[in-house]
Design a protein around this motif. Structure first.
Motif, short mmCIF file in Angstrom:
data_model
loop_
_atom_site.label_atom_id
_atom_site.label_comp_id
_atom_site.label_asym_id
_atom_site.label_seq_id
_atom_site.Cartn_x
_atom_site.Cartn_y
_atom_site.Cartn_z
N ASP A 105 26.87 -74.30 -41.34
CA ASP A 105 28.20 -74.34 -41.52
C ASP A 105 28.80 -72.86 -40.47
O ASP A 105 30.07 -72.61 -40.83
N GLY A 106 28.04 -72.54 -39.86
CA GLY A 106 28.62 -71.25 -38.94
C GLY A 106 28.58 -69.99 -39.55
O GLY A 106 29.08 -69.03 -38.83
N SER A 107 28.26 -69.52 -40.73
CA SER A 107 28.24 -68.44 -41.42
C SER A 107 27.34 -67.41 -40.59
O SER A 107 27.93 -66.03 -40.69
N TYR A 108 26.54 -67.38 -39.61
CA TYR A 108 25.75 -66.68 -38.73
C TYR A 108 26.13 -66.65 -37.43
O TYR A 108 25.25 -66.57 -36.30
N ASP A 109 27.32 -67.12 -37.05
CA ASP A 109 27.82 -67.47 -35.63
C ASP A 109 27.59 -66.09 -34.71
O ASP A 109 27.12 -66.49 -33.60
N ASP A 110 27.69 -64.96 -35.47
CA ASP A 110 27.40 -63.55 -34.71
C ASP A 110 25.99 -63.19 -34.59
O ASP A 110 25.60 -62.26 -34.10
N LYS A 111 25.15 -64.11 -35.15
CA LYS A 111 23.67 -63.47 -35.28
C LYS A 111 22.87 -64.62 -34.62
O LYS A 111 23.17 -66.06 -34.87
N LYS A 112 21.77 -64.37 -34.08
CA LYS A 112 20.85 -65.48 -33.64
C LYS A 112 19.77 -65.53 -34.72
O LYS A 112 18.97 -64.63 -35.02
N VAL A 113 19.77 -66.91 -35.19
CA VAL A 113 18.92 -67.15 -36.38
C VAL A 113 17.90 -68.01 -35.85
O VAL A 113 18.57 -69.18 -35.41
N SER A 114 16.70 -68.02 -36.10
CA SER A 114 15.60 -69.02 -35.50
C SER A 114 14.69 -69.37 -36.74
O SER A 114 14.28 -68.45 -37.47
N ILE A 115 14.68 -70.53 -37.06
CA ILE A 115 13.51 -70.85 -38.24
C ILE A 115 12.22 -71.45 -37.67
O ILE A 115 12.23 -72.47 -36.85
N LEU A 116 11.08 -70.48 -37.83
CA LEU A 116 10.01 -70.92 -36.84
C LEU A 116 8.38 -70.45 -37.60
O LEU A 116 8.67 -69.83 -38.54
N SER A 117 7.65 -71.27 -37.11
CA SER A 117 6.21 -70.85 -37.72
C SER A 117 5.81 -69.50 -37.20
O SER A 117 6.54 -68.83 -36.28
N THR A 118 4.78 -69.02 -37.96
CA THR A 118 4.26 -67.72 -37.46
C THR A 118 4.06 -67.61 -35.93
O THR A 118 4.60 -66.76 -35.32
N GLU A 119 3.41 -68.57 -35.41
CA GLU A 119 3.14 -68.54 -34.28
C GLU A 119 4.35 -68.81 -33.10
O GLU A 119 4.52 -68.10 -32.02
N GLY A 120 5.23 -69.46 -33.78
CA GLY A 120 6.56 -69.71 -33.03
C GLY A 120 7.39 -68.53 -33.04
O GLY A 120 8.19 -68.26 -31.99
N MET A 121 7.44 -67.63 -34.17
CA MET A 121 7.82 -66.29 -33.96
C MET A 121 7.24 -65.31 -33.14
O MET A 121 7.99 -65.06 -32.16
N LYS A 123 5.75 -66.26 -30.16
CA LYS A 123 6.41 -66.61 -28.90
C LYS A 123 7.78 -66.33 -28.45
O LYS A 123 8.17 -65.97 -27.59
N HIS A 124 8.61 -66.58 -29.69
CA HIS A 124 9.91 -66.42 -29.61
C HIS A 124 10.39 -64.75 -29.06
O HIS A 124 11.28 -64.85 -28.20
N ALA A 125 9.67 -64.11 -30.03
CA ALA A 125 9.79 -62.55 -29.66
C ALA A 125 9.24 -62.12 -28.23
O ALA A 125 10.18 -61.14 -27.74
N ASN A 126 8.41 -62.74 -27.56
CA ASN A 126 7.90 -62.38 -26.16
C ASN A 126 8.91 -62.56 -25.27
O ASN A 126 9.18 -62.10 -24.30
N LYS A 127 9.44 -63.98 -25.56
CA LYS A 127 10.70 -64.50 -24.67
C LYS A 127 11.74 -63.65 -24.74
O LYS A 127 12.61 -63.80 -23.64
N SER A 128 12.35 -63.45 -26.04
CA SER A 128 13.41 -62.98 -26.13
C SER A 128 14.14 -61.77 -25.52
O SER A 128 13.18 -60.90 -25.42
N LYS A 129 15.28 -61.55 -25.14
CA LYS A 129 15.84 -60.47 -24.64
C LYS A 129 16.26 -59.30 -25.57
O LYS A 129 16.60 -58.22 -25.17
#
Length: 318
Positions: free
Chosen positions: A217-233, A235-241
């Motif tokens: 519903d957009g409550s976190y529009d100003d935040k980047k929120v990702s729902i991920l497995s541990t391995e997904g977390m 990989k995401h942290a490695n790539k993220s700026k």
């Protein structure tokens, strides 16, 4: 003195595993010292795949009991050891095989999908296994007109139902005590203290369900929120700026995140999110299991053969 002892013990473990032709697999939630001596670290799915492909004849699994069982099922020709046989899992304990059989009897035409965080006996009753990394894709692979019994994690089940739009999923009311204890209040406090932080959340978390609706519903529009497995977390942290992250899962994962991203800051959503079962594995116990080749994990052939079908289906779906 303790640092020296730890260092000497690590060296001895490294020597022993080569001498005895043992591969050490360690879950992302293990203590740093144990992760340091592992040949492979990862989540349940990644380590299951490693167990199936490694050349060594003996696997020392630094994780909880159901993980070592899964390795034994996938690689019946190998010897599987665990440093502590008492390292269990509150989520795995939240359903018994009799409860599952009774549930299946109430829904005779349903497809049973179970999280990998279950005993071998439970897996033998399933049509599919899944992990947090591939649960959505497993459910998507099942015909839409088929009812699904999803077990045992209610937060992961709710997440999968939301992501797939399935209205015919029956979800078992189980939970991981560690993830269930991470509340929306914990998360909000941390996010408020780090205005520019990204938020990484494991779908087993107690805050997942309300957070998902907030994201929708957009409550976190100003935040980047990702729902991920541990391995997904990872990989995401490695790539993220991004430079700052609030991480909602067991705190053990922060060690690897910091190792892989020395210029970034990682804060746990809750410092209390520690699994006492995972933390039962120590360097001393790893050494003891190696030198004495003790705590062998075996699964009776009849159960293993049935369980392998559900696990093989899990491994085939990324």
């Amino acid at each position: 003195m303790l640092v020296q002892q730890s260092s000497e013990l690590k060296e001895e473990i490294m020597r022993l595993k080569k001498e005895k032709d043992v591969v050490i697999l360690a879950h992302n939630y293990q203590i740093p010292d144990v992760q340091d001596v592992a040949d492979f670290t990862g989540d349940s799915l990644g380590l299951s795949r490693q167990a199936a492909t490694v050349d060594q004849k003996t696997i020392l699994f630094c994780g909880v009991h159901f993980m070592a069982e899964t390795a034994a099922i996938i690689s019946p020709e190998k010897k599987v050891l665990i440093p502590d046989l008492e390292a269990g899992c509150s989520l795995s304990d939240s359903i018994t095989v009799d409860e599952l059989r009774n549930w299946k009897n109430q829904h005779p035409d349903a497809i049973a999908v179970g999280y990998v965080n279950t005993t071998a006996e439970i897996k033998a009753e399933l049509d599919y296994c899944c992990t947090s990394a591939n649960a959505v894709n497993v459910v998507k692979s099942i015909p839409e007109d088929k009812d699904i019994l999803f077990l045992p994690d209610m937060f992961l089940g709710s997440y999968v139902a939301k992501m797939t739009g399935r209205k015919n999923m029956h979800i078992w009311a189980g939970e991981c005590h560690v993830h269930a204890g991470i509340t929306p209040e914990d998360v909000t406090k941390k996010l408020e203290s780090m205005q520019d932080a990204e938020f990484l959340i494991h779908p087993e978390c107690g805050c997942t369900t309300p957070m998902m609706y907030d994201v929708a519903d957009g409550s976190y529009d100003d935040k980047k929120v990702s729902i991920l497995s541990t391995e997904g977390m990872l990989k995401h942290a490695n790539k993220s700026k991004s430079k700052n992250f609030v991480v909602a899962t067991e705190t053990g994962i922060l060690y690897k995140m910091k190792q892989q991203n020395p210029g970034k800051t990682f804060i746990p959503a809750s410092e209390k999110a520690e699994c006492q079962y995972m933390k039962m594995i120590t360097l001393e116990k790893v050494y003891d299991a190696l030198i004495n080749e003790k705590n062998i994990v075996t699964v009776p052939k009849e159960i293993a053969d049935k369980a392998r079908l559900a696990i093989d289906r899990m491994l085939a779906i990324s």
